[in-house]
Design a protein around this motif. Structure first.
Motif, PDB file in Angstrom:
ATOM      1  N   GLY A   1       0.818  -1.215   0.000  1.00 18.62           N
ATOM      2  CA  GLY A   1       0.000   0.000   0.000  1.00 18.62           C
ATOM      3  C   GLY A   1       0.843   1.251   0.000  1.00 18.62           C
ATOM      4  O   GLY A   1       0.510   2.244  -0.662  1.00 18.62           O
ATOM      5  N   ALA A   2       1.954   1.213   0.744  1.00 13.20           N
ATOM      6  CA  ALA A   2       2.854   2.371   0.790  1.00 13.20           C
ATOM      7  C   ALA A   2       3.499   2.621  -0.570  1.00 13.20           C
ATOM      8  O   ALA A   2       3.674   3.764  -0.998  1.00 13.20           O
ATOM      9  CB  ALA A   2       3.927   2.150   1.850  1.00 13.20           C
TER      10      ALA A   2
ATOM     11  N   ALA B   1       1.345   9.429  -5.764  1.00 18.96           N
ATOM     12  CA  ALA B   1       1.906  10.764  -5.570  1.00 18.96           C
ATOM     13  C   ALA B   1       2.808  11.147  -6.748  1.00 18.96           C
ATOM     14  O   ALA B   1       2.780  12.287  -7.224  1.00 18.96           O
ATOM     15  CB  ALA B   1       2.689  10.818  -4.262  1.00 18.96           C
ATOM     16  N   PHE B   2       3.618  10.191  -7.214  1.00 24.38           N
ATOM     17  CA  PHE B   2       4.479  10.464  -8.363  1.00 24.38           C
ATOM     18  C   PHE B   2       3.636  10.810  -9.591  1.00 24.38           C
ATOM     19  O   PHE B   2       3.944  11.753 -10.344  1.00 24.38           O
ATOM     20  CB  PHE B   2       5.352   9.249  -8.677  1.00 24.38           C
ATOM     21  CG  PHE B   2       6.078   9.352  -9.985  1.00 24.38           C
ATOM     22  CD1 PHE B   2       7.177  10.182 -10.120  1.00 24.38           C
ATOM     23  CD2 PHE B   2       5.647   8.638 -11.102  1.00 24.38           C
ATOM     24  CE1 PHE B   2       7.836  10.302 -11.342  1.00 24.38           C
ATOM     25  CE2 PHE B   2       6.291   8.745 -12.317  1.00 24.38           C
ATOM     26  CZ  PHE B   2       7.392   9.581 -12.440  1.00 24.38           C
ATOM     27  N   LEU B   3       2.563  10.075  -9.807  1.00 25.76           N
ATOM     28  CA  LEU B   3       1.688  10.332 -10.949  1.00 25.76           C
ATOM     29  C   LEU B   3       1.120  11.745 -10.899  1.00 25.76           C
ATOM     30  O   LEU B   3       1.128  12.467 -11.907  1.00 25.76           O
ATOM     31  CB  LEU B   3       0.533   9.315 -10.943  1.00 25.76           C
ATOM     32  CG  LEU B   3      -0.557   9.513 -11.997  1.00 25.76           C
ATOM     33  CD1 LEU B   3      -0.006   9.251 -13.397  1.00 25.76           C
ATOM     34  CD2 LEU B   3      -1.748   8.594 -11.725  1.00 25.76           C
TER      35      LEU B   3
ATOM     36  N   TYR C   1       9.892   7.307  -1.033  1.00 31.23           N
ATOM     37  CA  TYR C   1       8.921   6.429  -0.390  1.00 31.23           C
ATOM     38  C   TYR C   1       8.714   5.136  -1.171  1.00 31.23           C
ATOM     39  O   TYR C   1       8.525   4.063  -0.591  1.00 31.23           O
ATOM     40  CB  TYR C   1       7.597   7.160  -0.182  1.00 31.23           C
ATOM     41  CG  TYR C   1       7.624   8.082   1.014  1.00 31.23           C
ATOM     42  CD1 TYR C   1       7.694   7.562   2.297  1.00 31.23           C
ATOM     43  CD2 TYR C   1       7.600   9.459   0.863  1.00 31.23           C
ATOM     44  CE1 TYR C   1       7.738   8.396   3.405  1.00 31.23           C
ATOM     45  CE2 TYR C   1       7.650  10.296   1.964  1.00 31.23           C
ATOM     46  CZ  TYR C   1       7.712   9.763   3.233  1.00 31.23           C
ATOM     47  OH  TYR C   1       7.767  10.577   4.327  1.00 31.23           O
ATOM     48  N   ILE C   2       8.729   5.222  -2.482  1.00 27.19           N
ATOM     49  CA  ILE C   2       8.586   4.005  -3.292  1.00 27.19           C
ATOM     50  C   ILE C   2       9.739   3.048  -3.026  1.00 27.19           C
ATOM     51  O   ILE C   2       9.536   1.870  -2.689  1.00 27.19           O
ATOM     52  CB  ILE C   2       8.501   4.351  -4.795  1.00 27.19           C
ATOM     53  CG1 ILE C   2       7.185   5.086  -5.107  1.00 27.19           C
ATOM     54  CG2 ILE C   2       8.602   3.077  -5.645  1.00 27.19           C
ATOM     55  CD1 ILE C   2       7.138   5.697  -6.492  1.00 27.19           C
ATOM     56  N   PHE C   3      10.971   3.544  -3.158  1.00 32.44           N
ATOM     57  CA  PHE C   3      12.133   2.679  -2.960  1.00 32.44           C
ATOM     58  C   PHE C   3      12.278   2.265  -1.497  1.00 32.44           C
ATOM     59  O   PHE C   3      12.661   1.131  -1.185  1.00 32.44           O
ATOM     60  CB  PHE C   3      13.403   3.372  -3.448  1.00 32.44           C
ATOM     61  CG  PHE C   3      13.543   3.359  -4.942  1.00 32.44           C
ATOM     62  CD1 PHE C   3      13.964   2.221  -5.604  1.00 32.44           C
ATOM     63  CD2 PHE C   3      13.238   4.495  -5.688  1.00 32.44           C
ATOM     64  CE1 PHE C   3      14.087   2.206  -6.984  1.00 32.44           C
ATOM     65  CE2 PHE C   3      13.351   4.486  -7.064  1.00 32.44           C
ATOM     66  CZ  PHE C   3      13.776   3.338  -7.718  1.00 32.44           C
TER      67      PHE C   3
ATOM     68  N   ALA D   1      11.192  -2.119   2.555  1.00 34.22           N
ATOM     69  CA  ALA D   1      10.324  -2.570   3.641  1.00 34.22           C
ATOM     70  C   ALA D   1       9.665  -3.905   3.301  1.00 34.22           C
ATOM     71  O   ALA D   1       9.569  -4.804   4.151  1.00 34.22           O
ATOM     72  CB  ALA D   1       9.262  -1.514   3.928  1.00 34.22           C
ATOM     73  N   LEU D   2       9.213  -4.044   2.061  1.00 35.48           N
ATOM     74  CA  LEU D   2       8.554  -5.276   1.636  1.00 35.48           C
ATOM     75  C   LEU D   2       9.528  -6.448   1.674  1.00 35.48           C
ATOM     76  O   LEU D   2       9.183  -7.547   2.135  1.00 35.48           O
ATOM     77  CB  LEU D   2       7.981  -5.105   0.233  1.00 35.48           C
ATOM     78  CG  LEU D   2       7.192  -6.293  -0.331  1.00 35.48           C
ATOM     79  CD1 LEU D   2       5.993  -6.616   0.549  1.00 35.48           C
ATOM     80  CD2 LEU D   2       6.735  -5.998  -1.763  1.00 35.48           C
ATOM     81  N   VAL D   3      10.746  -6.225   1.201  1.00 36.82           N
ATOM     82  CA  VAL D   3      11.767  -7.281   1.229  1.00 36.82           C
ATOM     83  C   VAL D   3      12.046  -7.712   2.669  1.00 36.82           C
ATOM     84  O   VAL D   3      12.107  -8.911   2.990  1.00 36.82           O
ATOM     85  CB  VAL D   3      13.067  -6.807   0.545  1.00 36.82           C
ATOM     86  CG1 VAL D   3      14.186  -7.826   0.757  1.00 36.82           C
ATOM     87  CG2 VAL D   3      12.839  -6.581  -0.947  1.00 36.82           C
ATOM     88  N   GLY D   4      12.207  -6.732   3.568  1.00 40.18           N
ATOM     89  CA  GLY D   4      12.461  -7.044   4.966  1.00 40.18           C
ATOM     90  C   GLY D   4      11.309  -7.788   5.611  1.00 40.18           C
ATOM     91  O   GLY D   4      11.513  -8.769   6.342  1.00 40.18           O
ATOM     92  N   GLY D   5      10.091  -7.342   5.330  1.00 44.35           N
ATOM     93  CA  GLY D   5       8.912  -7.979   5.920  1.00 44.35           C
ATOM     94  C   GLY D   5       8.714  -9.402   5.440  1.00 44.35           C
ATOM     95  O   GLY D   5       8.402 -10.305   6.225  1.00 44.35           O
ATOM     96  N   VAL D   6       8.880  -9.636   4.144  1.00 47.20           N
ATOM     97  CA  VAL D   6       8.720 -10.978   3.597  1.00 47.20           C
ATOM     98  C   VAL D   6       9.812 -11.904   4.130  1.00 47.20           C
ATOM     99  O   VAL D   6       9.561 -13.066   4.473  1.00 47.20           O
ATOM    100  CB  VAL D   6       8.738 -10.950   2.054  1.00 47.20           C
ATOM    101  CG1 VAL D   6       8.809 -12.357   1.481  1.00 47.20           C
ATOM    102  CG2 VAL D   6       7.490 -10.241   1.522  1.00 47.20           C
ATOM    103  N   GLY D   7      11.037 -11.389   4.221  1.00 42.27           N
ATOM    104  CA  GLY D   7      12.126 -12.191   4.775  1.00 42.27           C
ATOM    105  C   GLY D   7      11.828 -12.635   6.190  1.00 42.27           C
ATOM    106  O   GLY D   7      12.046 -13.805   6.552  1.00 42.27           O
ATOM    107  N   MET D   8      11.322 -11.720   7.015  1.00 39.00           N
ATOM    108  CA  MET D   8      10.970 -12.078   8.382  1.00 39.00           C
ATOM    109  C   MET D   8       9.847 -13.115   8.399  1.00 39.00           C
ATOM    110  O   MET D   8       9.875 -14.081   9.175  1.00 39.00           O
ATOM    111  CB  MET D   8      10.524 -10.822   9.149  1.00 39.00           C
ATOM    112  CG  MET D   8      10.228 -11.048  10.622  1.00 39.00           C
ATOM    113  SD  MET D   8       8.662 -11.884  11.008  1.00 39.00           S
ATOM    114  CE  MET D   8       7.483 -10.744  10.314  1.00 39.00           C
ATOM    115  N   THR D   9       8.858 -12.949   7.530  1.00 34.95           N
ATOM    116  CA  THR D   9       7.716 -13.851   7.478  1.00 34.95           C
ATOM    117  C   THR D   9       8.145 -15.300   7.247  1.00 34.95           C
ATOM    118  O   THR D   9       7.618 -16.228   7.861  1.00 34.95           O
ATOM    119  CB  THR D   9       6.751 -13.414   6.351  1.00 34.95           C
ATOM    120  OG1 THR D   9       6.276 -12.089   6.635  1.00 34.95           O
ATOM    121  CG2 THR D   9       5.560 -14.354   6.243  1.00 34.95           C
ATOM    122  N   LEU D  10       9.110 -15.493   6.365  1.00 34.02           N
ATOM    123  CA  LEU D  10       9.576 -16.838   6.042  1.00 34.02           C
ATOM    124  C   LEU D  10      10.308 -17.496   7.216  1.00 34.02           C
ATOM    125  O   LEU D  10      10.408 -18.719   7.277  1.00 34.02           O
ATOM    126  CB  LEU D  10      10.487 -16.789   4.811  1.00 34.02           C
ATOM    127  CG  LEU D  10       9.808 -16.318   3.513  1.00 34.02           C
ATOM    128  CD1 LEU D  10      10.833 -16.154   2.405  1.00 34.02           C
ATOM    129  CD2 LEU D  10       8.707 -17.289   3.093  1.00 34.02           C
TER     130      LEU D  10
END
Length: 494
Positions: free
Chosen positions: A185-186, A193-195, A330-332, A337-346
């Protein structure tokens, strides 16, 4: 490998672990209890639908939240407001979340998870749209507060629902997977916002209006998906609605391709608790768990929101980053953030709750330190890289925290317990936004970062103390087995 794929690849063998009776039942069950039947169900497309339906709502919670960070500077410029005035837009929204979490958690325990997660989504989507039509900054502040009420209510509702609907062996991973929709979502907020700021090149006076209006309209779409999601059978049973609970469990069993021929246990009907009674029971029966939830949420909320307000209001202007470039950060940052969150999830169910939380809270603190070093170079590229790393660790930390304290509360108090924890956390977030920014403005930017580091370490201390005092480790354990029997003290206080 994405989190949903990881969940789908789990072994499809039924889990028949012996568990305790429901915390709401003093009678011995016949055959398999409702909780045991839920935990033995294989992972199926129905679970994926539940996960995505709840995750999509969390995604739009995040979209709504992150629109503020992306558009706060254009909004301030339009109303000729100072950075201090901009803080109040974020502060009012966080106060709304505080109140919404407390009230929403109790309402979820009273009226059910499903009814409330549809109502709250409609609420905050509508007021997000109205924010785009605000004639003055004062109206923006007021509407941000009202919107925050709906967003705050989502926290306990979604966390309670996902923990109660998922089998024990994947509950941690599934709960964390839902939390990771926040980063998606972020990212979408940054793209929107970029658009508006770059591709369409709208002026400061118009871009933020379109951002809020479009964000709210898109969120309404999720309502149609959420209406298809089931109520929590555990909550239904806690209310004495056994037949309805049985029907939903049977549907999940059929979807997983197994029979439901074994007779389920009963659930004693509970008298409806008032808000005060619910909090009293939490404080007296589960003080250690409530303190852990409050401390973990206070720590992560201060750290997360402190940084996300601190960057656009202080750091980006100081190193010469224009408003039109902020969405890129914010995009990057949220890709990290997504990479970190998914890594923790696994890793979550394998490492266990305490080890995972402690590890990633420490890494989150180190990530903020890295961001401070990068900021002192005044090099925007280094700041961006450090922001991605910091966001990855921070997201891994908070996405491990929510499932950890959510599953520790009994079903009839889960919404209230999560709501109270989140409310304390929003106090940290609200004051974090103002404190970090004010300190940085009156001293230096590094001092602001150090305050954030200190608050991440509060979470580390809380988790270590809870574990050392005999706190429950809930990974892969049935929810019913985590409940402290009446008359016994909370293990964390033993």
């Amino acid at each position: 490998m994405c989190t949903i794929c990881a969940l789908s690849s789990l072994p499809r063998c039924p889990n028949r672990t012996s568990v305790m009776s429901s915390d709401l039942d003093d009678r011995r069950p016949i055959g398999l209890t409702l909780g045991q039947r839920l935990d033995r169900v294989r992972w199926s497309p129905r679970h994926v639908t539940i996960l995505v339906g709840l995750g999509a709502g969390w995604l739009f919670d995040s979209l709504e939240v992150n629109l503020v960070g992306n558009f706060i500077n254009p909004l301030d410029k339009h109303f000729h407001a100072s950075a201090t005035a901009g803080q109040f837009v974020i502060f009012s929204w966080l106060v709304g979340i505080l109140i919404g979490a407390l009230v929403g958690g109790r309402l979820a325990d009273r009226f059910g998870r499903r009814r409330m997660f549809v109502a709250t989504l409609v609420w905050y989507a509508g007021f997000t749209v109205l924010t785009g039509f605000s004639p003055t900054l004062s109206v923006v502040v007021a509407l941000r507060f009202i919107t925050g009420l709906g967003v705050g209510a989502e926290y306990p509702i979604i966390n309670a629902a996902i923990s109660e609907l998922m089998p024990a062996r994947v509950r941690g991973k599934a709960s964390a997977a839902v939390m990771n929709f926040w980063s998606i979502g972020a990212i979408l907020a940054g793209l929107l916002a970029f658009l508006l700021l770059n591709a369409v090149a709208l002026s400061d006076g118009v871009s933020w209006r379109y951002g809020f209006a479009l964000g709210g309209i898109l969120a309404v779409v999720v309502v149609f998906f959420r209406r298809r999601l089931p109520e929590s059978p555990r909550w239904l049973a806690s209310q004495g609605r056994q037949d309805e609970a049985e029907a939903i469990v049977a549907q999940l069993e059929v979807a997983a391709g197994i029979g439901n021929g074994e007779e389920a246990g009963f659930a004693a009907e509970q008298a409806t608790l008032t808000f005060g009674q619910a909090l009293s029971e939490l404080v007296h029966r589960y003080p250690g768990r409530l303190a852990l939830g409050a401390a973990l949420d206070l720590s992560e909320a201060f750290g997360y929101y402190g940084i996300f307000a601190f960057l656009p209001l202080v750091v980006f202007p100081a190193i010469g980053i224009a408003n039109s470039q902020i969405p890129f950060f914010y995009i990057f940052g949220n890709v990290g953030a997504l990479v970190g969150g998914v890594g923790m999830t696994l890793l979550f169910d394998k490492l266990g709750r305490a080890r995972t939380v402690i590890t990633f809270y420490v890494l989150a603190a180190l990530g903020v330190g890295l961001l401070a070093v990068a900021t002192n170079t005044a090099n925007s590229t280094l700041v961006l890289v450090a922001f991605m790393v910091s966001s990855g660790f921070a997201t891994a930390a908070w996405t491990s925290a929510y499932p950890t304290f959510t599953e520790l509360f009994p079903t009839h108090l889960r919404g209230a317990g999560v709501g109270a924890s989140v409310a304390v956390g929003r106090i940290g977030a609200a004051f974090g936004v103002t404190l970090v920014t004010t300190v940085a403005m009156h001293t230096n930017i590094t001092a602001g970062y150090l305050i954030v580091v200190a608050f991440w370490m509060v979470g580390v201390a809380a988790m270590v103390m809870y574990a050392l005092r005999g706190g429950v480790e809930a990974a892969r354990r049935p929810l019913e087995s985590l409940v402290t029997p009446k008359g016994r003290p909370d293990p964390a206080l033993a």
